[in-house]
Structures are given as C-alpha cells and as structure tokens.
Design a protein around this motif. Structure first.
Motif, PDB file in Angstrom:
ATOM      1  N   TRP A  43      62.468  29.087  16.029  1.00  0.00           N
ATOM      2  CA  TRP A  43      63.334  28.665  14.853  1.00  0.00           C
ATOM      3  C   TRP A  43      63.822  27.032  14.954  1.00  0.00           C
ATOM      4  O   TRP A  43      63.736  26.416  14.090  1.00  0.00           O
ATOM      5  CB  TRP A  43      64.842  29.544  14.685  1.00  0.00           C
ATOM      6  N   GLU A  46      60.739  25.313  14.280  1.00  0.00           N
ATOM      7  CA  GLU A  46      60.538  25.150  12.831  1.00  0.00           C
ATOM      8  C   GLU A  46      61.268  24.265  12.133  1.00  0.00           C
ATOM      9  O   GLU A  46      60.913  23.404  11.181  1.00  0.00           O
ATOM     10  CB  GLU A  46      60.676  26.428  12.304  1.00  0.00           C
ATOM     11  N   GLU A  50      59.899  20.801  10.199  1.00  0.00           N
ATOM     12  CA  GLU A  50      60.480  20.766   8.769  1.00  0.00           C
ATOM     13  C   GLU A  50      61.022  19.437   8.325  1.00  0.00           C
ATOM     14  O   GLU A  50      60.725  18.620   7.547  1.00  0.00           O
ATOM     15  CB  GLU A  50      61.361  22.064   8.375  1.00  0.00           C
TER      16      GLU A  50
END
Length: 240
Positions: A43, A46, A50
C-alpha cells in the motif's frame, strides 16, 4: 506543503494516508484483522507511485504508536523504523486516542453538538478501557487534558463531559456511564469512530508545523498496559 506518510496498524484496520500538496490526501483503509503485514508495504508503494514521488521525497513518516493491539502496534512501528532509517527521515509518533480525537472534532455530529469537552474511550480488552479527556481549543486540534488512562469501564471520568466517543461505548454500555447516566439520555455519542491514518496525519501535520519531528532511533510503541494477556486462572475467575 509537506509530504507526510501516515500509518496506523494499532487496531483491526490497516490504514495508510499520504498528504498531497493542496489536494486531498490519498488513503488506503481496510479492516484486515491479522492481514496488515501483507498489505502495509504494498500500500505504501502504491500511494507513493500514485503521487509520483519516492520515499526519500517525504518530509517525514507519521505512525500510530498505540495504545492498541500489541502485535499491530509493533508491526507499524517496526515498518516505520525500517523505512525512516533507510530514507533518513524524521518520524512523528501519534497516540491512537489523539488521532481519534482529531477526527471526531471534524465530524458533523460533533460540530452540531457544540461540545467543548469530550472523552475518547476505547475497548482495551481484558475488561478495561483506554481513555483520555480533551477540550476544544482555538487551534485546529483538541488539547488532551493529562495522560491516557487504563481503567475498568466504571473508572472513566465523565463529569462535565459533553461528548463521548469510541469503541468502549458499544462494548461496555451502561457500565461506562454508571456514574453519569444523564449522558445516555443525550445524543452526544459516537460509538463507531475508530483510529484512522487520516487522524494520524492530521496530528502529524500539526507536529511538523511546530518543529516536533523525532529521530527514528527514539521511536517506540506507547504501552499503557504492561500486561498483555490474562492467565488461565484469571480468565476462569472472570467468567466464573
């Protein structure tokens, strides 16, 4: 604006948030029970991808240090120790009840209540409650009044309190309000709010603005309870 990564694994939820300049933070927040160790690092990657930034581009890492689930707190702290050491970043340790308090004061129910003083009370297992008192001030964040306590539900001090929030409400019900039944008659309760990386992030941003970063080598969990499990005899007496 600062880029701060916020992490909390002190409850049954794995929660990660990243501040993004003037945009809303990006968040991953999911109930995982014992699965946080498998999700946390993916996570984080990620969120960084992003945002198109690297770990070293962060201004700091915030971590919920508890009190909370022993294994979850240790997981989050260990992950931040590794990440912050590798990227040479400062850390922002945030108490879980302070993070919940920072979220509560932003809810529409709390704002509508006009409350000035409130208690966060969280189920600590073993028939006990983690709790702390707060007051709404002129700053963005509420001010904690003293330490975080660990007591039986009946020991939570609710005198002159306008609002109560946290998982202890649903877990202990009348026992929590034994000395102040008038609160049960009101609507100033929130039994569903829990710790979230967004609350950790809010506290960390305030800490960063005040220059309250901490060296990662000083980071450690916040343990209010030294004993983490009942003995078999204590369990039998509790249910006997």
């Amino acid at each position: 604006m600062t880029h701060i990564l916020a992490i909390d694994t002190s409850s049954a939820w794995c929660s990660v948030a990243l501040s993004l300049n003037d945009a809303a933070p990006i968040v991953r927040h999911q109930k995982v029970s014992a699965g946080a160790s498998q999700l946390l690092l993916p996570w984080i990657q990620e969120l960084l991808s992003e945002a198109s930034i690297e770990l070293a581009d962060l201004d700091g890492i915030a971590i919920g240090v508890g009190p909370g689930a022993f294994t979850g707190v240790r997981l989050g702290v260990a992950a931040v120790q590794g990440l912050a050491t590798a990227a040479r970043l400062p850390v922002h340790p945030v108490a879980s009840l302070d993070a919940i308090a920072s979220q509560l004061v932003q809810t529409s129910a709390f704002i509508a209540s006009g409350a000035q003083s409130f208690v966060i009370a969280v189920d600590a297992r073993m028939e006990e409650v983690y709790w702390a008192s707060y007051r709404v001030g002129i700053t963005r964040l509420p001010a904690r009044q003293g330490d975080i306590h660990l007591t039986a539900p009946e020991g939570v001090e609710l005198t002159q309190i306008d609002f109560v929030a946290g998982s202890a409400i649903a877990e202990f019900g009348d026992r929590l309000f034994a000395s102040t039944p008038r609160i049960l008659a009101g609507t100033h309760l929130d039994s569903t709010i829990g710790v979230n990386a967004l609350g950790v992030l809010t506290c960390a941003q305030d800490m960063w603005s005040k220059g309250m970063q901490e060296d990662v080598h000083l980071l450690e969990p916040l343990y209010i309870r030294n004993k983490v499990a009942l003995t078999s005899i204590e369990r039998s007496l509790q249910h006997g």
